[in-house]
Design a protein around this motif. Structure first.
Motif, PDB file in Angstrom:
ATOM      1  N   ILE A 280       0.845  -1.191   0.000  1.00  0.00           N
ATOM      2  CA  ILE A 280       0.000   0.000   0.000  1.00  0.00           C
ATOM      3  C   ILE A 280       0.880   1.240   0.000  1.00  0.00           C
ATOM      4  O   ILE A 280       2.012   1.232   0.496  1.00  0.00           O
ATOM      5  CB  ILE A 280      -0.961   0.035   1.205  1.00  0.00           C
ATOM      6  CG1 ILE A 280      -0.174   0.057   2.527  1.00  0.00           C
ATOM      7  CG2 ILE A 280      -1.920  -1.143   1.160  1.00  0.00           C
ATOM      8  CD1 ILE A 280      -1.062   0.255   3.758  1.00  0.00           C
ATOM      9  N   ARG A 282       0.625   5.373   0.996  1.00  0.00           N
ATOM     10  CA  ARG A 282      -0.222   6.346   1.681  1.00  0.00           C
ATOM     11  C   ARG A 282       0.585   7.599   2.063  1.00  0.00           C
ATOM     12  O   ARG A 282       1.772   7.518   2.385  1.00  0.00           O
ATOM     13  CB  ARG A 282      -0.813   5.742   2.966  1.00  0.00           C
ATOM     14  CG  ARG A 282      -1.710   4.531   2.747  1.00  0.00           C
ATOM     15  CD  ARG A 282      -3.018   4.907   2.073  1.00  0.00           C
ATOM     16  NE  ARG A 282      -3.921   3.766   1.980  1.00  0.00           N
ATOM     17  CZ  ARG A 282      -3.994   2.943   0.936  1.00  0.00           C
ATOM     18  NH1 ARG A 282      -3.196   3.141  -0.118  1.00  0.00           N
ATOM     19  NH2 ARG A 282      -4.843   1.933   0.916  1.00  0.00           N
ATOM     20  N   PRO A 307       0.840  -3.827   4.683  1.00  0.00           N
ATOM     21  CA  PRO A 307      -0.119  -3.655   5.777  1.00  0.00           C
ATOM     22  C   PRO A 307       0.247  -4.566   6.954  1.00  0.00           C
ATOM     23  O   PRO A 307       0.348  -5.779   6.807  1.00  0.00           O
ATOM     24  CB  PRO A 307      -1.449  -4.061   5.138  1.00  0.00           C
ATOM     25  CG  PRO A 307      -1.259  -3.849   3.673  1.00  0.00           C
ATOM     26  CD  PRO A 307       0.180  -4.187   3.420  1.00  0.00           C
ATOM     27  N   ASP A 351      -4.106   2.557   8.339  1.00  0.00           N
ATOM     28  CA  ASP A 351      -3.035   2.121   7.448  1.00  0.00           C
ATOM     29  C   ASP A 351      -1.703   1.917   8.174  1.00  0.00           C
ATOM     30  O   ASP A 351      -0.656   2.461   7.775  1.00  0.00           O
ATOM     31  CB  ASP A 351      -2.860   3.118   6.303  1.00  0.00           C
ATOM     32  CG  ASP A 351      -4.035   3.101   5.350  1.00  0.00           C
ATOM     33  OD1 ASP A 351      -4.476   1.995   4.981  1.00  0.00           O
ATOM     34  OD2 ASP A 351      -4.507   4.196   4.981  1.00  0.00           O
TER      35      ASP A 351
END
Length: 524
Positions: A280, A282, A307, A351
């Motif tokens: 991921i 972010r 994650p 997150d």
């Protein structure tokens, strides 16, 4: 006059003794650095003693050091250690003029201190870590014994059977050159050990994220001179930690272990295995608990990582709300640092990640290469373990990590805060329209309102920039009709839960500073 001549002779002898002591200390450190470079650079005496000092320093003193020296606090500590060592070396050298064995024994005692400090470090590898301090002390003691014994005879005539001044200075010069060479070799060998880590970082290609970061709205960055940039460059990102020597970990040999209470399927991962997983990306703002109101220890970056909740679930971990046995996740760094995070927060859908990338590049060594942990909404000392190599599931009742042992809070959600970036304190803007601007943050809750008050006037709403997400800071601005004279400008923010930033002023200990930032300006 005999009395003056005797006093002058005593001063001269003391000066030679002090020089001998300094050369002995220099030799001890240089030889220790050589041995450490050949074995383990982190076991050098200045590093291990400095680390032991940091570990045993009360939290308020650490807080003072960060406030006073900022990110140069470690440099200040090292310089302080060297300055103190130099003073003691001079004293031991003078002592050795009359009692050479006692002076040499004093140098050996410092070797013992270094050895004990090395063994006390959480990342100690055992008896091998004591060798740099011990071997260096032996070399320093021998140098002091020989030089001090001859320094006594320096003022004597050249034909008195002892060394003359030129002979002593020649021996001192040879000692200095030899010690410098040993230290240079130590730095070379120590640097060579880190070259594999550097090469592993340079050769690392980050994969594309399976879940890219949402597009940043066009209006997140206000066009106001002096305001903080939305994204903090890696080179400008704050660094607050306890290591004197930044670990350089080879990505090829790095491993992460997940184990402990409630872990039914313990796991060990390589970096390649993590990179092969869905990643991921972010935008997340990190804040240090040592950040004073209006302080600089906050930054926003685009992070790429695995994650963390997925890894824990694969290991069989469940949060306490779902019957899990562990309520604390203890992350351990390669240098032995421990940070404790609430399992519930890590697995509540935010997150939380094991980051491998920062602003499009592999993590810098200063920021945890090859892997670091971060949990949005929690201060770094309970969430942002750099150089992570171990995750143990346990309970808050069973274990106190590093900072909790030093009286910081067990749980530390980031407090709602705001900062005025422009105008700067004591600025002298011209009367008329003055743009007041800055940033506000309430990670994992978001900022919904920012207000400005001039002097004791009413609170006025500032204009908010677009919000990139609840885990990032938010810019704001206010057009102020400034009138001549001195004015105090104060800011406050309201987060997504409706909670307004408190005016109650507290220090950073034990769970982060609170209060409202203000600046005084004089309008001309």
């Amino acid at each position: 006059m005999p009395g003056v001549s005797t006093f002058r002779s005593t001063l001269v002898r003391a000066a030679w003794g002090a020089l001998a002591g300094l050369l002995a200390a220099y030799t001890a450190l240089a030889v220790a650095e050589l041995v450490a470079g050949l074995m383990r650079p982190a076991a050098g005496p200045v590093t291990v003693v400095g680390g032991a000092v940091i570990d045993r320093t009360p939290a308020p003193v650490k807080d003072f050091a960060i406030r006073t020296f900022g990110e140069n606090d470690k440099t200040a500590l090292q310089l302080g250690i060297l300055a103190l060592l130099g003073l003691i070396a001079c004293a031991l050298g003078i002592l050795a003029l009359s009692r050479p064995r006692a002076g040499a024994a004093g140098v050996l005692l410092f070797g013992v201190v270094g050895a004990v400090a090395a063994l006390s470090r959480p990342d100690s590898t055992g008896i091998g870590d004591v060798l740099p301090s011990v071997v260096g002390a032996l070399a320093g003691a021998l140098v002091l014994y020989l030089l001090a014994a001859k320094a006594v005879q320096v003022p004597a005539p050249a034909d008195a059977g002892g060394w003359n001044r030129r002979g002593f200075l020649t021996a001192a010069g040879v000692t200095a050159v030899a010690a410098t060479s040993a230290g240079a070799l130590g730095r070379y060998f120590g640097g060579r050990q880190g070259r594999g880590a550097v090469a592993s970082r340079e050769s690392l290609t980050l994969p594309e994220p399976a879940s890219p970061a949402p597009a940043v709205p066009a209006g997140v960055q206000l066009k106001v001179p002096g305001i903080t940039a939305f994204t903090t460059p890696n080179s400008d990102f704050y660094r607050v930690d306890t290591v004197l020597t930044v670990p350089k970990v080879d990505a090829g040999t790095w491993r992460l272990r997940i184990h402990g209470k409630g872990v039914t399927r313990p796991r060990t991962y390589t970096l390649d295995q993590l990179l092969a997983r869905p990643l991921i990306e972010r935008d997340i703002t990190l804040t240090c608990v040592s950040n004073e109101v209006g302080g600089p220890y906050i930054g926003n970056a685009r992070w790429l990582g695995v994650p963390l909740a997925d890894l824990l679930e694969e290991a069989g971990v469940r949060p306490p709300s779902k019957g899990g046995r562990a309520d604390q996740l203890v992350a351990r760094s390669v240098d032995g640092m421990t940070l404790g995070s609430p399992v519930e927060d890590v697995m509540d859908g935010r997150d939380a990640m094991l980051a491998v990338g920062m602003n499009g590049d592999p993590l810098p060594f200063d920021h945890g290469f090859p892997v670091r942990m971060l949990v949005p909404g929690l201060y770094g000392y309970v969430s942002a373990c750099k150089w992570i190599e171990d995750i143990e599931l346990t309970t808050f009742d069973a274990y106190d990590p590093y900072w909790v042992k030093r009286k910081w809070a067990r749980r530390a959600p980031i407090k709602t805060q705001s900062r005025i970036d422009t105008p700067k304190p004591f600025a002298r803007p011209t009367a008329g329209t003055v743009t007041v601007a800055g940033v506000a943050w309430a990670q994992h809750r978001g900022v919904t309102r920012v207000q400005i008050r001039v002097d004791d006037g009413p609170w006025q709403d500032a204009d908010l920039a677009a919000q990139a997400g609840v885990d990032t800071w938010r810019q704001w601005s206010y057009r102020w009709n400034a009138t001549p004279g001195g004015h105090n400008i104060t800011v406050r923010a309201t987060d997504g839960t409706g909670q307004t930033q408190t005016e109650q002023r507290t220090r950073t200990i034990p769970d982060g500073a609170s209060g409202r930032h203000s600046v005084f300006v004089t309008v001309t």
